[in-house]
Design an enzyme around this catalytic site. Structure first.
Site, PDB file in Angstrom:
ATOM      1  N   ASP A   1       0.864  -1.173   0.000  1.00 60.84           N
ATOM      2  CA  ASP A   1       0.000   0.000   0.000  1.00 60.84           C
ATOM      3  C   ASP A   1       0.909   1.235   0.000  1.00 60.84           C
ATOM      4  O   ASP A   1       2.135   1.131   0.135  1.00 60.84           O
ATOM      5  CB  ASP A   1      -0.944  -0.043   1.217  1.00 60.84           C
ATOM      6  CG  ASP A   1      -2.192   0.782   0.994  1.00 60.84           C
ATOM      7  OD1 ASP A   1      -3.203   0.534   1.660  1.00 60.84           O
ATOM      8  OD2 ASP A   1      -2.165   1.689   0.126  1.00 60.84           O
TER       9      ASP A   1
HETATM   10  C1  GLC Z   1      -4.437   4.182  -0.203  1.00 58.77           C
HETATM   11  C2  GLC Z   1      -5.310   3.027   0.210  1.00 58.77           C
HETATM   12  C3  GLC Z   1      -5.397   1.931  -0.804  1.00 58.77           C
HETATM   13  C4  GLC Z   1      -5.277   2.509  -2.205  1.00 58.77           C
HETATM   14  C5  GLC Z   1      -3.882   3.086  -2.343  1.00 58.77           C
HETATM   15  C6  GLC Z   1      -3.673   3.750  -3.715  1.00 58.77           C
HETATM   16  O1  GLC Z   1      -3.736   4.671   0.887  1.00 58.77           O
HETATM   17  O2  GLC Z   1      -5.054   2.436   1.480  1.00 58.77           O
HETATM   18  O3  GLC Z   1      -6.659   1.272  -0.597  1.00 58.77           O
HETATM   19  O4  GLC Z   1      -5.487   1.506  -3.166  1.00 58.77           O
HETATM   20  O5  GLC Z   1      -3.591   4.038  -1.327  1.00 58.77           O
HETATM   21  O6  GLC Z   1      -4.488   4.857  -3.861  1.00 58.77           O
END
Ligand code: GLC
Length: 724
Positions: free
Chosen positions: A266
């Site tokens: 993430d």
């Molecule tokens: C965010 C979220 C995740 C998302 C990623 C990209 O912090 O936790 O669900 O897909 O970043 O945007």
């Protein structure tokens, strides 16, 4: 498109170590010159050179086909190997045409509807240049304070599993190189929804038994459905952040489940190992994450700055880097990017397929199918012959109803409730007053009088309440889950002024509606419905659409009940309501019982569904037999409607405490006026299994019940025995 014959192994053999590592890195499009790129996480100082950016394998959060094509062209020219980048985005519930948030999709109990919505989103997003969506989010949830319950399908592992798998199959189709399909990424592995106290990013301490029984099934269902990627969660799980959690990422995901897809961190999750207090040395962070099988690092620079050294120092072999890089190149090949780096995207195509009347119709039907009629004393549906309708409340004229994670959706695209009612009843007089605000700290009552007077003058009142749409989604956990501000006071005044009032609630979570329930004749939960919200509300309130949604996550009577969920064990002193007689000390709260206001699976209709019979074809079964369960439902009304026929199981006696009910099947059926239908489920021994105290996945001989209805309100029940 025909299957690609591009030779990725040959390409890999021509790449340097740094170039291979570049495929394992993802940065936000803002680093590649996008001025419009959305930032979906904290921007840490990355320390990455423009030279290093030339090797990067993927990007996220760009804006539209035009930008994607420009970025792709520029990148492929600068990359020595001319390798196309992967373009990824959070297409969670629509790309430009927005449909209800996933919690609403859960409420629909309609996998076919979810399929139709997901296919529409894939078509629009692919035209806009997206190759991979960070969807489905299938985190199991129990605490409505958490901001991201809006992104989940709720408190039942089976419902989450069915809806997650439906999204994977619909977004991906049979061939990722198909211009209208996207690769998917299941998230957030694991148990992000179990954050203590419903506080985002908080620690998660959950026994292995509960993880396996409640939190894991939906991730596994998506893997079984063929999901392409997986994203570990931000949170620490039993003391170790998921991204560096060997038990989770190696033993469970790889050894037990055999997941061979691409694992992507993430946003800055590797960088956050510092904040977790695991290590402030990003070389160590790179080592821990790569050792746990993380292939792509999103928005931190541990890999790009340290992975090559770890290879040169012998910590990892270059073969291990090759394997990871090959997974990324294979995904690009499956998407057909070596033949068409744009995957069919174009500015013209994006404009042609987005927000069409056909897509709006899908969004509207989805908003109708996700809506839950929580209460109706008969005031709904309103007559369409009313002359004057007052649309009152802080959300009466708002177009902010697309919810969090709504991608390229625009508020301006959304139909307000006020407009929706005018669209449906062009000859009626439709008036509006806000009455009060929706901000949590807005206690201004100066609008009350005008709103009450308007209500008194109307034949029907639509009271639009809820929470600010920005109060849910990532980083938006709430300390309270009431109707914000003074909305309850407004509702009490309005419903006292005009009995012909229906409340419409917009929210990204179950709210505490006990006060509203005590004086509103009807309550319709719309979640965040998306682009066609107002039209759907109008059609539902005036009977052109018949509500059919069911509660996917319990509505508490009080905040203090959280976490509250239907599939809980009995306990030694199961006192569910204050009225129940109980000797001595009781388990309920002082001032409130243990039951929710609206339980999982609850939802009313304008039809009158009568559950006539539940029959079993046998009352004993063995491990290699099965039971057929037939449930007959009669529509004792003149109104066509859809009903979610639910099947619950209870294992009465076991070596480990068992939930008082577990949903093991559901089917949404349509019943015409005075029509009768029978739904048949097959119950196999595998559906009776659970994790015992030693985490053995077993079933035990004994007595079981099968019931239909909804949690806390079972209508028909029969018993059977599982024999050894
Ligand atoms: C965010 C979220 C995740 C998302 C990623 C990209 O912090 O936790 O669900 O897909 O970043 O945007």
């Amino acid at each position: 498109m025909a299957k690609s014959s591009f030779d990725v192994n040959k390409l890999l053999s021509q790449m340097t170590l740094e170039e291979k590592i570049g495929q394992l890195v993802q940065f936000n499009a803002s680093l590649f010159g996008s001025s419009a790129a959305e930032i979906t996480g904290p921007l840490e100082k990355l320390g990455v050179s423009s030279e290093q950016l030339k090797n990067v394998g993927s990007t996220l959060n760009f804006k539209g086909a035009g930008e994607v094509i420009a970025l792709q062209d520029k990148h492929m020219k600068e990359d020595r190997n001319h390798i196309p980048m992967l373009f990824m985005m959070d297409v969670i519930h629509g790309y430009r045409t927005i449909y209800p948030i996933p919690l609403g999709l859960g409420a629909s109990f309609d996998p076919e509807l979810v399929k139709e919505c997901s296919e529409m989103a894939a078509k629009e997003a692919s035209a806009g240049g997206v190759h991979v969506t960070f969807t489905p989010m299938v985190d199991y949830v129990r605490d409505a304070r958490w901001g991201r319950v809006m992104e989940s399908c709720g408190e039942d592992p089976y419902l989450n599993s069915v809806m997650g798998a439906a999204q994977v199959k619909a977004f991906q189709g049979d061939d990722l190189s198909d211009d209208d399909r996207l690769a998917t990424c299941v998230k957030h592995f694991a148990a992000y929804g179990g954050a203590e106290a419903g506080r985002d990013y908080n620690t998660v301490e959950i026994s292995e038994r509960l993880l396996r029984e409640y939190y894991f099934p939906a991730y596994k269902a998506c893997i079984d459905a063929g999901v392409t990627m997986l994203m570990p969660s931000f949170n620490s799980l039993n003391g170790v952040p998921s991204i560096a959690n060997k038990w989770l990422m190696k033993k469970v995901l790889k050894e037990e489940w055999g997941f061979e897809g691409v694992v992507i961190s993430d946003y800055n999750a590797i960088g956050e190992l510092k904040k977790h207090g695991i290590t402030d040395d990003m070389k160590k962070g790179a080592e821990m994450a790569f050792d746990c099988g993380c292939d792509i690092e999103m928005m931190s620079s541990a890999y790009i700055n340290h992975l090559a050294d770890l290879v040169r120092e012998g910590r990892f072999s270059e073969k291990m880097i090759d394997n990871a890089a090959l997974k990324v190149l294979e995904l690009k090949k499956r998407l057909g990017l070596f033949e068409d780096p744009y995957h069919g995207a174009s500015v013209e195509k994006e404009a042609a397929v987005c927000l069409t009347s056909e897509h709006r119709a899908i969004s509207r039907r989805a908003a109708e199918g996700c809506a839950v009629l929580l209460k109706n004393n008969g005031v709904l549906p309103f007559s369409k012959s009313v002359k004057k309708i007052a649309v009152i409340g802080p959300l009466a004229t708002t177009n902010e109803m697309k919810g969090s994670w709504s991608c390229n959706g625009e508020n301006e695209d959304c139909i307000t409730v006020y407009q929706g009612i005018k669209n449906l009843l062009p000859n009626a007089e439709v008036v509006t007053a806000q009455g009060c605000g929706v901000e949590w700290d807005n206690f201004d009552r100066s609008g009350f009088d005008e709103a009450v007077e308007l209500a008194k003058s109307a034949d029907a009142v639509v009271l639009c309440l809820g929470e600010y749409q920005k109060y849910s989604g990532e980083g938006n956990s709430r300390i309270d889950i009431c109707l914000t501000g003074v909305q309850d006071e407004l509702a009490k005044l309005i419903t006292a002024a005009t009995p012909n009032t229906a409340a419409v609630v917009f929210s990204g979570r179950p709210l505490v509606l006990k006060a509203l329930d005590s004086h509103a004749p009807a309550i319709l939960e719309m979640w965040w419905p998306g682009s066609e919200g107002g039209n759907a509300v109008a059609r539902l309130l005036f009977g052109d659409a018949n509500p059919s949604g069911k509660v996917p996550m319990s509505f508490p009577k009080a905040l203090g009940q959280c976490p509250i969920y239907y599939n809980h064990p009995s306990t030694g002193r199961p006192k569910m309501t204050p009225e129940e007689v109980h000797q001595g000390y009781a388990s309920n709260y002082i001032g409130e019982g243990n039951l929710p206001l609206y339980p999982f699976g609850h939802g009313l209709s304008y039809s009158n569904f009568v559950y006539e019979t539940l029959e079993l074809d046998k009352t004993t079964m063995t491990k290699d037999s099965e039971i057929k369960v037939s449930i007959t439902v009669y529509n004792d009304s003149d109104v066509v409607g859809k009903e979610v026929v639910q099947l619950y199981m209870h294992d009465l006696w076991a070596s480990t405490v068992r939930p008082i009910q577990s949903l093991i099947g559901f089917e949404k059926i349509e019943l015409g006026a005075r029509e009768r239908k029978t739904v048949t489920f097959t119950v196999k021994e595998t559906m009776l299994r659970f994790y015992d105290a030693e985490c053995n996945f077993i079933s035990e001989a004994g007595e079981f019940t099968l019931s239909t209805g909804c949690a806390d309100n079972l209508l028909l029940t029969k018993s059977f025995t599982l024999e050894n």
